[in-house]
Design an enzyme around this catalytic site. Structure first.
Site, PDB file in Angstrom:
ATOM      1  N   GLU A 158       0.829  -1.209   0.000  1.00 57.98           N
ATOM      2  CA  GLU A 158       0.000   0.000   0.000  1.00 57.98           C
ATOM      3  C   GLU A 158       0.868   1.266   0.000  1.00 57.98           C
ATOM      4  OE1 GLU A 158      -4.317  -1.081   1.739  1.00 57.98           O
ATOM      5  OE2 GLU A 158      -2.844  -0.606   3.275  1.00 57.98           O
ATOM      6  N   GLU A 234      -6.583  -7.641  -0.435  1.00 58.70           N
ATOM      7  CA  GLU A 234      -7.059  -7.598   0.939  1.00 58.70           C
ATOM      8  C   GLU A 234      -8.554  -7.333   0.918  1.00 58.70           C
ATOM      9  OE1 GLU A 234      -5.040  -5.077   3.692  1.00 58.70           O
ATOM     10  OE2 GLU A 234      -3.038  -5.749   3.094  1.00 58.70           O
TER      11      GLU A 234
END
Length: 580
Positions: A158, A234
């Protein structure tokens, strides 16, 4: 050996379209004796892949060390995944977030002046390269094209939510390739335009992280990546908890409907988390977005398997959804039986303030050192003060909690979460003692890598206090304090207690802590983690493989007040209220 590549619209396994149905299972949050059980339960839910992060700071607590023993045996974990007939995704970072202490970055990194944080800076990149070569030397022979289970390796984590240094990101990918990784590489970012742009790399598959609105999220992802398979790396099916907050849960029905919508789009998925496990020891992280909030010991995450590895209603709901899109085994996991219950008395108190030298080593300092300089998580600082009358004690910044004592009597607590930095002492003369605790390093955002302890000048009135003695508490040695054969009378300050527990058989146990104050517990020398009466969690999980038939030892370090010196083991987890 098999061939796994990225096609125009699908992953291709030996030339055929392959949908990844993965679940996140962090080997470092589960006792090794339970790995096979959790992996098998993933298979029975219909998953074909296991995903795990790799925590750099756990493997390398000191520079030059790369530990792969016990709970850090990544090779054995991946071997068990393959033995179960499943594939694997490895996400080595170097940054992982994961609500893990410092986001996985070792604290020793930041002792180097000018070191970069997740950017292309020489000192940081040298350390990253050393780490990645260590961990990928384990992964390399376990790739699918070499007969192993590993399908994908992730680059950073991320990154678009943190920075936009494309030179850094590209260099991490190049280090991974140079370490012999030949399977496809991926990045992951929240499906927001600027994050996907900053956190992605040309030639590396972008994936998303989200828990809802799959059609909309994938449309954003597709706008940044016209070809290649769609994947949610995710799929958030729950959330984590902070001390003092509620226990987070998500609706089973809504989570299952979101998973159904995601799979109906034809995408691949990694369920985060399939099984969260536990932040054993002092591994939990923290967030600070204006208010510091440390993460609790449990990483239950309201996942399909609870903290103890038992199926929840979400497990059955997800299994039913997956069965609409892929074969699911007929067998189901057996329902969990209640854990055995026990009650034992904590005895033989040993007080820190009574004999600090028994707890660790003393050192002298002209000015207040940080916890990082002492390589410690808990330190007793001592100095003599001599000014007129009551006096105001002030600190530049408290990270994270300081218990204040004057001539052995408690004065109060300075708490980072409350933005405390001052406390009035009843008098200005005597022996000042401060017990300073690191409650977990920030794992997300710009405060990653910050030092711990009392930062800046410590003043009494206008006088800067100097000539500090520091007793660095060796927490690993706390279970062995009784070897010296001395105990203390009850009194104030941090106190260690112990109890013996006789059991008939090995089984998971749930240690109830709601009648205690704040501290740390060990079972047979294994650190279960932190407890705190603030909640939400009211139990510490004791994995069955730790429990020996016969005599077992529980040790508790109470930092506050142990109102009831009784250790009670209940039949199930108690993770706290879902609303406050």
């Amino acid at each position: 050996m098999s061939d796994f590549v990225i096609g125009e619209s699908d992953f291709l396994l030996d030339g055929r379209p392959f949908r990844i149905l993965s679940g996140a299972l962090h080997y470092f949050r589960v006792h090794p004796g339970s790995w096979a059980d959790r992996i098998e339960k993933a298979r029975l839910m219909g998953l074909n892949t296991i995903e795990t992060y790799v925590p750099w700071n756990a493997h390398s607590p000191r520079r030059g060390v790369f530990d792969t023993e016990g709970m850090l045996d990544l090779q054995e974990f991946l071997r068990l995944v393959a033995e179960a007939g499943l594939y694997a995704i490895v996400r080595p970072g170097p940054y992982i977030c994961a609500e893990w202490d410092n986001g996985g970055l070792p604290a020793w990194l930041f002792s180097q002046p000018g070191v970069g944080v997740r950017r292309y800076e020489k000192q940081f990149m040298t350390a990253v390269e050393e780490y990645l070569h260590n961990v990928l030397s384990i992964v390399r022979p376990l790739q699918i094209d070499q007969g192993g289970p590993v399908l994908l390796v992730q680059v950073e984590n991320e990154y678009g939510a943190f920075g936009d240094d494309q030179v850094y990101l590209k260099s991490v990918a190049e280090i991974i390739r140079a370490a012999g990784i030949t399977v496809p590489l991926v990045t992951v970012d929240q499906p927001v335009g600027n994050m996907l742009a900053a956190g992605g790399l040309d030639g590396v598959l972008r994936t998303g992280s989200f828990g809802s609105r799959a059609t909309e999220r994938f449309a954003t992802l597709r706008a940044h990546q016209p070809t290649g398979p769609l994947m949610c790396m995710e799929f958030w099916d729950g959330w984590f908890d902070h001390w003092g907050g509620p226990h987070h849960t998500t609706s089973v029905e809504e989570a299952a409907a979101e998973l159904d919508a995601l799979l109906a789009s034809g995408a691949s998925v990694n369920i985060y988390m399939f099984h969260g496990g536990t932040n054993f020891g002092l591994t939990s992280g923290a967030n600070d977005k204006g208010v510091y909030r440390p993460t609790i010991t449990s990483y239950d995450y309201d996942a399909p398997l609870d903290e103890a590895g038992n199926p929840t209603p979400k497990y059955d709901a997800f299994r039913e959804v997956i069965a609409r899109y892929a074969p699911v085994p007929d067998e189901r996991p057996a329902p969990a039986a209640p854990a055995p219950t026990y009650s034992v008395t904590l005895e033989e108190p040993i007080r820190l303030l009574a004999n600090p030298g028994h707890w660790g080593a003393w050192s002298d300092h002209a000015s207040m050192p940080t916890l990082d300089e002492l390589d410690a998580r808990l330190v007793l600082f001592r100095t003599d003060i001599d000014v007129e009358g009551p006096a105001l004690l002030t600190v530049g910044d408290v990270r994270d909690r300081a218990m204040v004592f004057l001539d052995g009597h408690p004065v109060g607590v300075l708490d980072r979460e409350q933005h405390d930095n001052a406390i009035m002492l009843p008098r200005g003369r005597g022996r000042l003692e401060l017990v300073v605790e690191d409650q977990g390093r920030v794992n997300y955002g710009p405060r990653i890598g910050e030092p711990k302890g009392l930062i800046g000048s410590v003043r009494l009135g206008s006088q800067v206090l100097s000539n500090w003695s520091a007793c660095t508490i060796d927490l690993d040695a706390v279970p062995g304090l009784w070897a010296a054969g001395s105990t203390d009378a009850l009194g104030v300050g941090p106190t260690a207690w112990r109890a013996s527990l006789e059991v008939e058989r090995s089984a998971d146990l749930f240690l109830h802590t709601e009648t205690w104050g704040k501290g740390i517990a060990w079972f047979n020398g294994f650190c279960l983690g932190r407890y705190w009466r603030r909640g939400p969690q009211a139990t510490l999980f004791v994995p069955g493989p730790l429990v020996r038939p016969g005599l077992n030892e529980l040790v508790v370090l109470e930092l506050d007040v142990l109102a009831d010196p009784t250790a009670r083991f209940g039949p199930r987890l108690s993770l706290g209220p879902v609303e406050l």
